[in-house]
Design a protein around this motif. Sequence first.
Motif, short mmCIF file in Angstrom:
data_model
loop_
_atom_site.label_atom_id
_atom_site.label_comp_id
_atom_site.label_asym_id
_atom_site.label_seq_id
_atom_site.Cartn_x
_atom_site.Cartn_y
_atom_site.Cartn_z
N GLY A 190 0.82 -1.21 0.00
CA GLY A 190 0.00 0.00 0.00
C GLY A 190 0.84 1.25 0.00
O GLY A 190 0.33 2.35 0.20
N GLY A 191 2.16 1.11 -0.23
CA GLY A 191 3.06 2.25 -0.30
C GLY A 191 3.35 2.63 -1.74
O GLY A 191 2.91 1.96 -2.68
N CYS A 192 4.10 3.69 -1.91
CA CYS A 192 4.44 4.18 -3.24
C CYS A 192 5.91 4.52 -3.29
O CYS A 192 6.45 5.14 -2.36
CB CYS A 192 3.60 5.41 -3.60
N ALA A 193 6.57 4.13 -4.38
CA ALA A 193 8.00 4.40 -4.55
C ALA A 193 8.25 5.90 -4.59
O ALA A 193 7.41 6.69 -5.05
CB ALA A 193 8.50 3.75 -5.84
N ASP A 194 9.44 6.29 -4.14
CA ASP A 194 9.76 7.70 -3.97
C ASP A 194 10.01 8.45 -5.27
O ASP A 194 10.10 9.67 -5.26
CB ASP A 194 10.97 7.87 -3.05
#
Length: 361
Positions: free
Chosen positions: A327-331
């Motif tokens: 549920g995260g997103c790459a920077d």
Amino acid sequence: MVTEDMLLFSSTTDLFSRSQMPDLNYKHVSNLTDHTGIIQHAVFAMPNRKEGYCIDDNARALLWAVWACKNNKKDQIASHLLPVYLGFIHYMQTEDGYFKNFLSYTRSSSEKRGSEDSFGRTVMALGYLINEGPSHLLIKTGREIFAKAFPHVNVLTSLRGMANSIIGICQFIKSHYPDDWKRNAVIQLSDKMVRMYKDNRNAEWHWFEPVLTYDNAMLPLALLNAYEVTEDEQYLAIALESMHFLESKVFYDNILRPIGNAGWYKRGGPMAQFDQQGIDVMAMVLLYQQAYRITQEQPYLTRMYKSYQWFLGDNDLGLSLYDFSTGGCADGLHSKGINLNQGAESTLAYWISHEVVVSTL
């Protein structure tokens, strides 16, 4: 007359629905958040406690939580986390009404105040809380913090600080209409932006400064908000002209390519393709949503959907920055791949964009 954009919009809306969007997965947002606030950086998907917290990300987190509560009234995660982010903002407000930005993991800060950009982002998030918040007591708390900060908006000089503040004040006005005192502040800040636009505009360059950098779409977005509460046609004209200029620089073959932060794009110079950042995409999503709200011209929805899909792989490298497992997103998107760290800024940029798109379907 049927235009190419209208045909594209028709095909996009026929195919695009909630079923095509990732399921709600706030696991990484929760993982980054503790009792103090949201931790700003991550080592891959692990919170990097060494880097501590910042008000920029807690303001974005507050904005996400407001919209998540609005779109998903039964969601317990956002309703539980929203007071954490608001509490962080309250803690970081100084006695004179400004805000500190950075706080260490041990809850220490050496700043007297943060940047104007962080001030504006906080005012924007508070404005949305006041207008759309889920509970009376949280809204009342937001109003008190907002009231203490408001006297400082008229001395802002940072373009993005002004733009974000305009948006937040416009949201406040919507919940307290009419409010001539706040409306006058919107006019004063918007007129500053208009002067900067006229000082920098020429036949080939329709922008507020001689360079395109980060969060670019927030500038025309601010004037669209200002137009909504003032009905000043000059604000609308400049907002649309600058928006069309921006999209002419960031869309290639119907794929969003936000200005890269490895050099930006100075007037007359080369345009950096990488590194592309999620916050720039989020700003485009917000801009197109507001452009559609104001004009009801459906092609703006097409561009909003296309912008959102950058996170899911509709980008220069065809890689999804959103991580379905965490549920995260790459920077960021680099020339050779993605930055695998899943910090708060990028993760919140994805989820804010997600909530905006959900609200239009």
